[in-house]
Motif scaffolding. Structure first.
Motif, PDB file in Angstrom:
ATOM      1  N   LYS A   1       0.813  -1.224   0.000  1.00 24.45           N
ATOM      2  CA  LYS A   1       0.000   0.000   0.000  1.00 24.45           C
ATOM      3  C   LYS A   1       0.841   1.266   0.000  1.00 24.45           C
ATOM      4  O   LYS A   1       0.437   2.298   0.526  1.00 24.45           O
ATOM      5  CB  LYS A   1      -0.986  -0.014   1.173  1.00 24.45           C
ATOM      6  N   ARG A   2       2.015   1.164  -0.567  1.00 32.20           N
ATOM      7  CA  ARG A   2       2.858   2.315  -0.886  1.00 32.20           C
ATOM      8  C   ARG A   2       3.735   1.916  -2.050  1.00 32.20           C
ATOM      9  O   ARG A   2       4.028   0.732  -2.241  1.00 32.20           O
ATOM     10  CB  ARG A   2       3.692   2.755   0.315  1.00 32.20           C
ATOM     11  N   THR A   3       4.148   2.868  -2.868  1.00 31.69           N
ATOM     12  CA  THR A   3       4.911   2.567  -4.063  1.00 31.69           C
ATOM     13  C   THR A   3       6.347   2.197  -3.706  1.00 31.69           C
ATOM     14  O   THR A   3       7.049   2.955  -3.040  1.00 31.69           O
ATOM     15  CB  THR A   3       4.908   3.776  -5.018  1.00 31.69           C
ATOM     16  N   GLN A   4       6.773   0.997  -4.141  1.00 27.69           N
ATOM     17  CA  GLN A   4       8.118   0.491  -3.869  1.00 27.69           C
ATOM     18  C   GLN A   4       8.626  -0.274  -5.082  1.00 27.69           C
ATOM     19  O   GLN A   4       7.845  -0.768  -5.904  1.00 27.69           O
ATOM     20  CB  GLN A   4       8.094  -0.460  -2.661  1.00 27.69           C
ATOM     21  N   SER A   5       9.935  -0.401  -5.171  1.00 26.97           N
ATOM     22  CA  SER A   5      10.526  -1.247  -6.201  1.00 26.97           C
ATOM     23  C   SER A   5      10.207  -2.702  -5.885  1.00 26.97           C
ATOM     24  O   SER A   5      10.282  -3.147  -4.739  1.00 26.97           O
ATOM     25  CB  SER A   5      12.043  -1.060  -6.240  1.00 26.97           C
ATOM     26  N   ILE A   6       9.846  -3.471  -6.921  1.00 23.14           N
ATOM     27  CA  ILE A   6       9.516  -4.878  -6.718  1.00 23.14           C
ATOM     28  C   ILE A   6      10.705  -5.653  -6.161  1.00 23.14           C
ATOM     29  O   ILE A   6      10.536  -6.642  -5.436  1.00 23.14           O
ATOM     30  CB  ILE A   6       9.029  -5.519  -8.036  1.00 23.14           C
ATOM     31  N   GLN A   7      11.913  -5.188  -6.449  1.00 20.50           N
ATOM     32  CA  GLN A   7      13.114  -5.878  -5.985  1.00 20.50           C
ATOM     33  C   GLN A   7      13.393  -5.640  -4.504  1.00 20.50           C
ATOM     34  O   GLN A   7      14.240  -6.305  -3.928  1.00 20.50           O
ATOM     35  CB  GLN A   7      14.322  -5.453  -6.814  1.00 20.50           C
ATOM     36  N   GLU A   8      12.684  -4.711  -3.884  1.00 21.35           N
ATOM     37  CA  GLU A   8      12.935  -4.391  -2.473  1.00 21.35           C
ATOM     38  C   GLU A   8      11.797  -4.812  -1.554  1.00 21.35           C
ATOM     39  O   GLU A   8      11.894  -4.652  -0.342  1.00 21.35           O
ATOM     40  CB  GLU A   8      13.189  -2.883  -2.328  1.00 21.35           C
ATOM     41  N   VAL A   9      10.712  -5.343  -2.111  1.00 24.62           N
ATOM     42  CA  VAL A   9       9.575  -5.761  -1.293  1.00 24.62           C
ATOM     43  C   VAL A   9       9.785  -7.203  -0.843  1.00 24.62           C
ATOM     44  O   VAL A   9      10.013  -8.086  -1.678  1.00 24.62           O
ATOM     45  CB  VAL A   9       8.259  -5.636  -2.091  1.00 24.62           C
ATOM     46  N   PRO A  10       9.706  -7.494   0.450  1.00 24.67           N
ATOM     47  CA  PRO A  10       9.973  -8.844   0.956  1.00 24.67           C
ATOM     48  C   PRO A  10       8.787  -9.790   0.791  1.00 24.67           C
ATOM     49  O   PRO A  10       8.349 -10.453   1.749  1.00 24.67           O
ATOM     50  CB  PRO A  10      10.301  -8.580   2.431  1.00 24.67           C
ATOM     51  N   ILE A  11       8.245  -9.851  -0.395  1.00 22.77           N
ATOM     52  CA  ILE A  11       7.102 -10.697  -0.725  1.00 22.77           C
ATOM     53  C   ILE A  11       7.343 -11.249  -2.125  1.00 22.77           C
ATOM     54  O   ILE A  11       7.928 -10.578  -2.972  1.00 22.77           O
ATOM     55  CB  ILE A  11       5.783  -9.896  -0.703  1.00 22.77           C
ATOM     56  N   SER A  12       6.878 -12.466  -2.371  1.00 22.44           N
ATOM     57  CA  SER A  12       6.957 -13.036  -3.712  1.00 22.44           C
ATOM     58  C   SER A  12       5.863 -12.421  -4.580  1.00 22.44           C
ATOM     59  O   SER A  12       4.674 -12.631  -4.343  1.00 22.44           O
ATOM     60  CB  SER A  12       6.788 -14.556  -3.651  1.00 22.44           C
ATOM     61  N   ILE A  13       6.263 -11.647  -5.600  1.00 23.24           N
ATOM     62  CA  ILE A  13       5.323 -10.909  -6.448  1.00 23.24           C
ATOM     63  C   ILE A  13       5.702 -11.124  -7.909  1.00 23.24           C
ATOM     64  O   ILE A  13       6.883 -11.117  -8.267  1.00 23.24           O
ATOM     65  CB  ILE A  13       5.350  -9.398  -6.146  1.00 23.24           C
ATOM     66  N   ALA A  14       4.695 -11.268  -8.746  1.00 22.12           N
ATOM     67  CA  ALA A  14       4.888 -11.253 -10.200  1.00 22.12           C
ATOM     68  C   ALA A  14       3.978 -10.191 -10.781  1.00 22.12           C
ATOM     69  O   ALA A  14       2.889  -9.932 -10.250  1.00 22.12           O
ATOM     70  CB  ALA A  14       4.576 -12.614 -10.804  1.00 22.12           C
ATOM     71  N   THR A  15       4.409  -9.565 -11.859  1.00 27.20           N
ATOM     72  CA  THR A  15       3.607  -8.520 -12.494  1.00 27.20           C
ATOM     73  C   THR A  15       3.364  -8.855 -13.958  1.00 27.20           C
ATOM     74  O   THR A  15       4.151  -9.571 -14.599  1.00 27.20           O
ATOM     75  CB  THR A  15       4.294  -7.150 -12.401  1.00 27.20           C
ATOM     76  N   LEU A  16       2.270  -8.307 -14.464  1.00 22.97           N
ATOM     77  CA  LEU A  16       1.943  -8.394 -15.880  1.00 22.97           C
ATOM     78  C   LEU A  16       1.542  -7.009 -16.361  1.00 22.97           C
ATOM     79  O   LEU A  16       0.795  -6.302 -15.681  1.00 22.97           O
ATOM     80  CB  LEU A  16       0.778  -9.360 -16.118  1.00 22.97           C
ATOM     81  N   SER A  17       2.018  -6.630 -17.533  1.00 18.44           N
ATOM     82  CA  SER A  17       1.653  -5.335 -18.103  1.00 18.44           C
ATOM     83  C   SER A  17       2.010  -5.339 -19.584  1.00 18.44           C
ATOM     84  O   SER A  17       2.653  -6.263 -20.093  1.00 18.44           O
ATOM     85  CB  SER A  17       2.376  -4.188 -17.385  1.00 18.44           C
ATOM     86  N   GLY A  18       1.585  -4.284 -20.264  1.00 16.13           N
ATOM     87  CA  GLY A  18       1.967  -4.090 -21.655  1.00 16.13           C
ATOM     88  C   GLY A  18       1.524  -5.213 -22.569  1.00 16.13           C
ATOM     89  O   GLY A  18       0.462  -5.819 -22.403  1.00 16.13           O
ATOM     90  N   GLU A  19       2.371  -5.523 -23.547  1.00 15.95           N
ATOM     91  CA  GLU A  19       2.024  -6.506 -24.575  1.00 15.95           C
ATOM     92  C   GLU A  19       1.797  -7.883 -23.979  1.00 15.95           C
ATOM     93  O   GLU A  19       0.920  -8.627 -24.417  1.00 15.95           O
ATOM     94  CB  GLU A  19       3.122  -6.561 -25.631  1.00 15.95           C
ATOM     95  N   ARG A  20       2.578  -8.224 -22.958  1.00 16.66           N
ATOM     96  CA  ARG A  20       2.445  -9.548 -22.344  1.00 16.66           C
ATOM     97  C   ARG A  20       1.059  -9.732 -21.737  1.00 16.66           C
ATOM     98  O   ARG A  20       0.498 -10.829 -21.766  1.00 16.66           O
ATOM     99  CB  ARG A  20       3.525  -9.723 -21.278  1.00 16.66           C
TER     100      ARG A  20
END
Length: 768
Positions: free
Chosen positions: A45-64
């Motif tokens: 619930k705050r903007t952070q770099s995905i590489q610094e968040v201590p949670i397993s996260i995957a993202t999808l955006s754009g053409e993919r």
């Protein structure tokens, strides 16, 4: 002369060295320019770099992300496109069921709860109908794995799928996208946004997805009787930002769906095999399902959903205050010929082969057609959050959340008639999270949430216009109102250690719960409602996030283990076709997931992901009736069950995998582009997803276990940067795989199969 030669040789060597040095510099600069995009997320619930968040996260955006929906697909297109994420349904384009790390809920009732929460534009979509809101003009999808009870509350024991739409800005931009495909597929998507007045910006987005009916009902002789849909959705946003210290974002949205519910196909398995047999024909069905007495209904489905949210953000001294108020309403219905075939009162030659039959295809124990009506769904949510906004080592946020929902479900059965039940749910919570930067490498986070949840069920009219009541096969039952409540503490503790600028290690312990649930569907079939106690989960995970090769290769991986106490399960089927809630003593899951993205060159980009999930129900006394088994009639069932059956009928499910939990998931994408002139490129994009062994039900059987399902997509096109347009040929399920996605087991071997191959052409133009 010798001196001149030596000088010339020296100059040549120097020139060569300088040339090589210059080339090396150019290559170094090019490598630095060619790097993966930095991804930010809002999982905490705050903007952070995905590489610094201590949670397993995957993202999808754009053409993919966008390529998945080229053929008119709905939200289920996300299934197995991210390691650990799965989705399926038996309710057409509404009521999707999501699973993360093998944990989900197979309950098809409109009041079912799920351990995967869907959050759209900061608003939780709790009811299964709300979860199916169409996806368009989306900026990013975050798949947040593992319990998220501290910040997001109950019913997030498996994780969250979080969608963020493109927000208004002062800069003008717009796009239109049109796709045309086979089976009468026609898709349109567009948006326009920009400044409207001083301090005021807006954005309006629309979506239209259409497909013609393409499946014949051979029993009635009707060509192109079902299979199509007409989906319309829109979103309007206004952003008022008079200063850096205040903003107000209004989001108003709606959808209307008129189409076909899920297609059930009778006896498409032969006992002892999970292969589709000769009864399966994509283009032809034999349906007699009739609720209104006007002939076969052909599984119609209609839904409407409208909502609005207001997000207010205030900048205070070293703090920020956020308020999110939201309201949703929905209604509609789905009808299904559940037996998937034809049951005749008198023998007849149904398919014209000269053989008289009483049921077709295959043996169908009895006719089953039902319609579920969702009426007067209203959901109100309010969240208030206060967070620190400093560069201090200590950061924090505290907040409160309120949720209130009510709706009623009318189940209409061709034999028992119509029965209505009323559901209400109220929840409130307070929460806090703090993080501390111990040193330049180590950050630790801790969170706590207290939640109170209350639910009620009231039974309304029963057996209205029911034939069973007329002939005395059913009676009006007197049910007491059901009221249940519970309160729980959820917590988490995590640490992120930055090894260097490109590598982070994280560890996380988390606790969460899924609130108690009431199931009233069986009231429509002369059975009692059922209640499941709250389940709690304790989860541990370790992970690494690393950028390699000058930021052109990104590898994120995690291992996990979780235990669920009083695991909620839904026992569906048996000869009585019950839908009863039960609690298992324990559920256990462990495994790993890995996400990889590699920018091979300026022209080639690859992504890949893999997950392994081992799940196990642990309760040595828990049994259920499988595939049509009914001790009252001496029926042992119509499928091949591997589980022990102590009484010869009920199957022990101790040690079985969770239902609809793929053991493995693998996905892969590749994009190759080559320049065409100075202002465009020719590109090829392909995506593939593979699903490993999956048991469809709680019991273990030959017929209702799938393995090695896969689908692929392809786009070949041209993109022009100068004029901001693209045109592409597309294909979804390009190899036309016939994958079983679900089943119905109570009166025959019924299957639910994926969509056929869709191909066509799509064009998009953007304006700035």
């Amino acid at each position: 002369m010798k001196t001149l030669n030596k000088t010339a040789i020296a100059l040549c060597i120097q020139s060569a060295l300088l040339s090589q040095f210059s080339i090396a510099q150019e290559q170094d600069v090019a490598a630095k320019e060619r790097s993966l995009e930095k991804i930010t997320v809002t999982a905490q619930k705050r903007t952070q770099s995905i590489q610094e968040v201590p949670i397993s996260i995957a993202t999808l955006s754009g053409e993919r992300f966008e390529s998945m929906f080229a053929g008119g697909e709905d939200i289920l297109a996300l299934a197995v496109r991210v390691p650990g994420l799965y989705a399926e349904t038996s309710n057409g384009r509404v009521a999707p069921r999501f699973y993360i790390r093998g944990l989900g809920n197979t309950d098809f009732d409109l009041a079912a709860s799920q351990p995967v929460s869907i959050v759209m534009d900061d608003v939780v979509k709790e009811n299964v109908i709300l979860k199916s809101f169409p996806l368009f003009d989306v900026s990013q999808v975050e798949v947040i794995r593992g319990p998220q009870g501290t910040l997001f509350g109950r019913n997030t024991t498996a994780g969250i799928v979080k969608f963020d739409s493109v927000k208004p800005t002062d800069d003008f931009d717009a796009y239109v996208k049109l796709g045309v495909g086979n089976l009468g597929t026609l898709n349109f998507e567009g948006a326009v946004g920009g400044g409207l007045a001083e301090n005021l910006a807006g954005r309006f987005s629309v979506l239209s997805q259409n497909r013609d009916d393409w499946i014949d009902n051979a029993y009635t002789g009707e060509k192109d009787a079902m299979g199509g849909f007409d989906e319309k959705a829109w979103r309007g946003q206004l952003l008022y930002k008079p200063s850096d210290d205040f903003s107000a974002l209004l989001n108003v949205h709606g959808r209307e769906l008129d189409g076909t519910a899920s297609i059930f196909r009778a006896n498409v398995f032969t006992k002892g095999s999970n292969d589709l047999n000769e009864n399966f024909d994509r283009d032809v069905l034999y349906y007699d399902g009739d609720i209104d007495g006007n002939g076969a209904d052909n599984n119609p489905q209609e839904y409407e959903n409208y909502g609005a949210s207001l997000k207010l953000e205030f900048g205070l001294d070293d703090m920020s205050l956020t308020s999110i108020t939201a309201y949703e309403q929905a209604e509609g219905y789905s009808l299904g010929d559940i037996d998937g075939g034809v049951v005749l009162n008198e023998p007849g030659d149904i398919n014209g082969d000269g053989v008289e039959e009483t049921t077709f295809p295959g043996n169908i124990a009895f006719s089953a057609v039902t319609q579920d009506n969702l009426n007067d769904l209203e959901q109100f949510t309010q969240e208030i959050r206060l967070a620190s906004e400093t560069d201090d080592a200590l950061g924090w946020q505290v907040g409160a959340f309120y949720y209130d929902s009510s709706f009623n479900v009318t189940s209409v059965d061709g034999f028992f008639g119509a029965t209505t039940v009323f559901h209400e749910n109220t929840t409130w919570a307070v929460f806090g999270q703090t993080s501390y930067q111990v040193n330049e490498k180590l950050n630790v986070t801790a969170g706590l949430r207290y939640t109170y949840d209350e639910k009620s069920l009231v039974v309304g009219e029963q057996n209205v216009d029911g034939f069973a009541l007329v002939i005395g096969a059913a009676a009006i039952q007197d049910y007491d109102d059901i009221n249940v409540d519970d309160d729980q503490l959820s917590w988490e503790l995590s640490a992120n250690y930055k090894v260097d600028s490109d590598t982070s290690l994280f560890a996380r312990l988390a606790n969460g719960f899924r609130a108690q649930t009431i199931q009233g569907r069986d009231v429509a079939f002369e059975a009692d409602p059922s209640v499941a106690e709250a389940e709690t989960i304790n989860s541990a995970e370790l992970g690494i996030k690393k950028d390699l090769l000058e930021d052109t290769l990104r590898v994120n991986a995690a291992v996990f283990y979780y235990e669920i106490d009083d695991m909620q399960l839904t026992a569906i089927g048996g000869g009585a076709n019950t839908t009863a809630l039960i609690n298992a003593d324990k559920g256990v899951g462990y495994g790993f997931e890995i996400d990889v993205e590699y920018l091979v060159s300026d022209y080639l980009t690859l992504t890949a992901g893999y997950s392994y999930n081992h799940t196990e129900i642990q309760d040595n006394g828990l049994t259920i009736l499988p595939c049509g088994a009914n001790p009252d009639f001496g029926a042992t069932g119509n499928c091949t069950v591997f589980d022990p059956r102590p009484d010869g009928f009920a199957a022990s499910i101790d040690g079985n995998a969770f239902p609809q939990a793929p053991e493995t998931i693998f996905n892969f994408t590749a994009r190759y582009a080559t320049p065409i002139g100075d202002d465009g490129e020719l590109f090829i994009f392909t995506d593939w997803a593979f699903q490993g062994e999956t048991s469809l039900f709680l019991y273990d059987s030959v017929e209702f276990t799938t393995d090695d399902n896969f689908e692929g997509g392809l786009r070949i096109g041209y993109e022009n940067y100068q004029n901001n347009y693209s045109i592409a040929l597309f294909g979804r399920n390009i190899t036309d795989e016939e994958n079983v996605k679900g089943g119905i087991d109570f009166n025959n071997l019924t299957g639910i199969v994926n969509q056929p191959r869709i191909f066509g052409i799509e064009a998009k133009i953007s304006f700035y």
